[in-house]
Design a protein around this motif. Sequence first.
Motif, PDB file in Angstrom:
ATOM      1  N   LEU A 255     -31.783 -30.605  36.249  1.00 41.18           N
ATOM      2  CA  LEU A 255     -31.386 -30.254  34.889  1.00 41.18           C
ATOM      3  C   LEU A 255     -31.581 -28.759  34.663  1.00 41.18           C
ATOM      4  CD1 LEU A 255     -33.124 -33.191  32.927  1.00 41.18           C
ATOM      5  CD2 LEU A 255     -30.790 -33.115  33.846  1.00 41.18           C
ATOM      6  N   GLU A 256     -30.559 -28.091  34.134  1.00 37.50           N
ATOM      7  CA  GLU A 256     -30.606 -26.648  33.894  1.00 37.50           C
ATOM      8  C   GLU A 256     -30.037 -26.337  32.521  1.00 37.50           C
ATOM      9  OE1 GLU A 256     -30.716 -22.714  33.601  1.00 37.50           O
ATOM     10  OE2 GLU A 256     -31.800 -23.854  35.131  1.00 37.50           O
ATOM     11  N   GLY A 257     -30.733 -25.483  31.774  1.00 36.74           N
ATOM     12  CA  GLY A 257     -30.297 -25.136  30.436  1.00 36.74           C
ATOM     13  C   GLY A 257     -29.151 -24.147  30.392  1.00 36.74           C
ATOM     14  N   ALA A 258     -29.031 -23.278  31.406  1.00 37.01           N
ATOM     15  CA  ALA A 258     -27.964 -22.289  31.448  1.00 37.01           C
ATOM     16  C   ALA A 258     -26.640 -22.939  31.839  1.00 37.01           C
ATOM     17  CB  ALA A 258     -28.319 -21.176  32.431  1.00 37.01           C
ATOM     18  N   PRO A 259     -25.522 -22.236  31.649  1.00 39.25           N
ATOM     19  CA  PRO A 259     -24.225 -22.811  32.017  1.00 39.25           C
ATOM     20  C   PRO A 259     -24.056 -23.075  33.511  1.00 39.25           C
ATOM     21  CG  PRO A 259     -23.941 -20.984  30.484  1.00 39.25           C
ATOM     22  CD  PRO A 259     -25.375 -20.975  30.905  1.00 39.25           C
ATOM     23  N   ARG A 260     -24.870 -22.407  34.346  1.00 41.98           N
ATOM     24  CA  ARG A 260     -24.788 -22.643  35.788  1.00 41.98           C
ATOM     25  C   ARG A 260     -26.160 -22.493  36.420  1.00 41.98           C
ATOM     26  NH1 ARG A 260     -24.394 -17.632  38.707  1.00 41.98           N
ATOM     27  NH2 ARG A 260     -24.004 -15.817  37.364  1.00 41.98           N
ATOM     28  N   ILE A 261     -26.338 -23.090  37.578  1.00 37.16           N
ATOM     29  CA  ILE A 261     -27.593 -22.932  38.306  1.00 37.16           C
ATOM     30  C   ILE A 261     -27.649 -21.536  38.913  1.00 37.16           C
ATOM     31  CG2 ILE A 261     -27.828 -25.388  38.790  1.00 37.16           C
ATOM     32  CD1 ILE A 261     -26.781 -24.834  41.631  1.00 37.16           C
ATOM     33  N   LEU A 262     -28.854 -21.089  39.261  1.00 36.00           N
ATOM     34  CA  LEU A 262     -29.065 -19.755  39.839  1.00 36.00           C
ATOM     35  C   LEU A 262     -28.375 -18.684  38.988  1.00 36.00           C
ATOM     36  CD1 LEU A 262     -28.493 -20.633  43.624  1.00 36.00           C
ATOM     37  CD2 LEU A 262     -30.667 -20.462  42.419  1.00 36.00           C
ATOM     38  N   ALA A 263     -28.591 -18.778  37.686  1.00 38.60           N
ATOM     39  CA  ALA A 263     -27.898 -17.903  36.739  1.00 38.60           C
ATOM     40  C   ALA A 263     -28.086 -16.407  37.010  1.00 38.60           C
ATOM     41  CB  ALA A 263     -28.327 -18.247  35.317  1.00 38.60           C
ATOM     42  N   PRO A 264     -29.273 -15.934  37.460  1.00 39.92           N
ATOM     43  CA  PRO A 264     -29.423 -14.486  37.691  1.00 39.92           C
ATOM     44  C   PRO A 264     -28.640 -13.973  38.898  1.00 39.92           C
ATOM     45  CG  PRO A 264     -31.557 -15.556  37.370  1.00 39.92           C
ATOM     46  CD  PRO A 264     -30.555 -16.627  37.604  1.00 39.92           C
ATOM     47  N   LEU A 265     -28.173 -14.873  39.769  1.00 41.97           N
ATOM     48  CA  LEU A 265     -27.490 -14.458  40.999  1.00 41.97           C
ATOM     49  C   LEU A 265     -25.981 -14.432  40.777  1.00 41.97           C
ATOM     50  CD1 LEU A 265     -29.532 -16.399  43.707  1.00 41.97           C
ATOM     51  CD2 LEU A 265     -29.984 -14.186  42.654  1.00 41.97           C
ATOM     52  N   PRO A 266     -25.243 -13.774  41.666  1.00 44.30           N
ATOM     53  CA  PRO A 266     -23.784 -13.722  41.524  1.00 44.30           C
ATOM     54  C   PRO A 266     -23.167 -15.113  41.422  1.00 44.30           C
ATOM     55  CG  PRO A 266     -24.508 -12.170  43.198  1.00 44.30           C
ATOM     56  CD  PRO A 266     -25.717 -12.967  42.813  1.00 44.30           C
ATOM     57  N   GLU A 267     -22.058 -15.201  40.699  1.00 42.76           N
ATOM     58  CA  GLU A 267     -21.419 -16.498  40.444  1.00 42.76           C
ATOM     59  C   GLU A 267     -20.988 -17.179  41.741  1.00 42.76           C
ATOM     60  OE1 GLU A 267     -18.028 -18.364  37.454  1.00 42.76           O
ATOM     61  OE2 GLU A 267     -18.714 -16.296  37.236  1.00 42.76           O
ATOM     62  N   ARG A 268     -20.600 -16.399  42.740  1.00 42.53           N
ATOM     63  CA  ARG A 268     -20.186 -16.999  44.001  1.00 42.53           C
ATOM     64  C   ARG A 268     -21.344 -17.722  44.681  1.00 42.53           C
ATOM     65  NH1 ARG A 268     -17.426 -13.929  49.269  1.00 42.53           N
ATOM     66  NH2 ARG A 268     -17.006 -15.844  50.456  1.00 42.53           N
ATOM     67  N   VAL A 269     -22.540 -17.145  44.572  1.00 47.33           N
ATOM     68  CA  VAL A 269     -23.722 -17.802  45.137  1.00 47.33           C
ATOM     69  C   VAL A 269     -24.010 -19.099  44.390  1.00 47.33           C
ATOM     70  CG1 VAL A 269     -26.192 -17.573  45.580  1.00 47.33           C
ATOM     71  CG2 VAL A 269     -24.679 -15.609  45.908  1.00 47.33           C
ATOM     72  N   SER A 270     -23.924 -19.031  43.061  1.00 44.30           N
ATOM     73  CA  SER A 270     -24.156 -20.214  42.240  1.00 44.30           C
ATOM     74  C   SER A 270     -23.171 -21.321  42.576  1.00 44.30           C
ATOM     75  CB  SER A 270     -24.041 -19.835  40.761  1.00 44.30           C
ATOM     76  OG  SER A 270     -24.166 -20.970  39.938  1.00 44.30           O
ATOM     77  N   ALA A 271     -21.884 -20.980  42.722  1.00 50.02           N
ATOM     78  CA  ALA A 271     -20.859 -21.982  43.033  1.00 50.02           C
ATOM     79  C   ALA A 271     -21.089 -22.605  44.405  1.00 50.02           C
ATOM     80  CB  ALA A 271     -19.471 -21.341  42.963  1.00 50.02           C
ATOM     81  N   ALA A 272     -21.468 -21.784  45.381  1.00 51.46           N
ATOM     82  CA  ALA A 272     -21.735 -22.302  46.725  1.00 51.46           C
ATOM     83  C   ALA A 272     -22.944 -23.229  46.712  1.00 51.46           C
ATOM     84  CB  ALA A 272     -21.964 -21.145  47.694  1.00 51.46           C
ATOM     85  N   ALA A 273     -23.972 -22.856  45.940  1.00 54.13           N
ATOM     86  CA  ALA A 273     -25.167 -23.694  45.849  1.00 54.13           C
ATOM     87  C   ALA A 273     -24.845 -25.033  45.200  1.00 54.13           C
ATOM     88  CB  ALA A 273     -26.246 -22.971  45.049  1.00 54.13           C
ATOM     89  N   LEU A 274     -24.042 -25.002  44.141  1.00 52.11           N
ATOM     90  CA  LEU A 274     -23.661 -26.247  43.468  1.00 52.11           C
ATOM     91  C   LEU A 274     -22.908 -27.166  44.420  1.00 52.11           C
ATOM     92  CD1 LEU A 274     -23.419 -27.974  40.918  1.00 52.11           C
ATOM     93  CD2 LEU A 274     -21.354 -26.668  40.340  1.00 52.11           C
TER      94      LEU A 274
END
Length: 438
Positions: free
Chosen positions: A213-232
């Motif tokens: 569960l994450e409150g922000a719109p994406r996980i790993l919010a401080p990192l670049p969006e590409r990293v977040s998308a790959a992690a998801l």
Amino acid sequence: MHSKIVIVGGGAGGLELACKLGRKLGPGQVMLVDSRLYHIWKPSLHEVAAGTLDIHQEGLSYQMLAHDNGFTYVYGALTALDAPGKQLTVAAIATAEHEEVLPERRIGYESLVLAIGSTSNYFGVPGAEEHTISLNATEDAERFRLTLLKLLTKAALKKGAPDAGQDGVDIVIIGGGATGVELAAELREASGVYAAYGFGQLEPMKDVRITLLEGAPRILAPLPERVSAAALKLLQERAIKVVTGTRVTAIGAAQVTAGEGGQPDQLYPADIVVWAAGIKAPALLSTLGLPTAKGGQLEVDGTLAVKGHGNIYALGDCALCLGADGKAVPPRAQAAHQQADYLAQTFLRQARGKPPQSAPYVYKDYGSLVSFGQTSSVGSLMGSLKGLSWFVDGFVARLMYVSLHLMHHQAVLGTVRTGVLALARFLIKRSTPLVKLH
């Protein structure tokens, strides 16, 4: 007791500073105070919790490190500070049966470095402190691991029973930062190994249910969006349920309540809950008579000296250090490592009678890597040009992630011993279970 330089806190930054100074100045001038007997690199606690890393093999004895690196080690927790008198108080040590082993001690110093890290911030969520486990220290990670083993055992025994209801184990991780994401991935990998080592009745993907569960719109919010998308994508491939944009409102003994604004609350079954949603400064800092910021951290200037106290310094998570852009230096291991290097030069220049460093401490972001089990990682590496970064993933990223741990070991053990230790652990893994089973 007295030492010219006293460092309180043997985490990544504090220990590296003690080792670097001890090797140059010796035990008569450098002292490390810590409330534990051995050191674990904090970014690896998610592996301890999952059982893929054994703290009894990974832990480095402070007494051994003190002997090998030329500093004095004092076992105990800081309880009070007399800044004008240049003296601190260290708590007594007692056994579980309340038999005193070491008395309360007072230590005099000329220079003091506070590096006591951080603790969990529960943001006032009802039930969070009572019903969750936070990976702040080795004992927390071990408590999670033993609880998980107990739950897996019960689930395996109940599997297939007529009155079992929904079989398996429900794990809820609150917080989609690096700790939460790494723990979720490590647990999924470990669940398959546990199933192979005596929990064969369980189907890991089906019976070990992991929700992040994450409150922000994406996980790993401080990192670049590409990293977040790959992690998801990697988490979803591992059958980990990821819910973003949700706020946890209550935590009970068997469920987590969360929801979006204006939407009905969702209930998530939970046999075990991990809190990885934020950190704050230890409450102890507010009792020391030193200036603290709104978040509780010690306020330091550009030389990492506590404001108004030229002989007291702070580094790591417990220090509020502002960069040239006015933003706080992030609470990362790489920041603590850089700050330890800066303070090492400060004290070595003092010892040699040289003038202080003219340049203030400047944080350099070299990027971030997030582990996804024992074979893969994902992250971004920062270039020397501002704004330039490279996306890395897979086995290459995993090698880079492991190298960070080895670099820390090299700083406290030296190159040869780090190489021997890495080889020994590689060989041990070939003759022991892949997870700790007891």
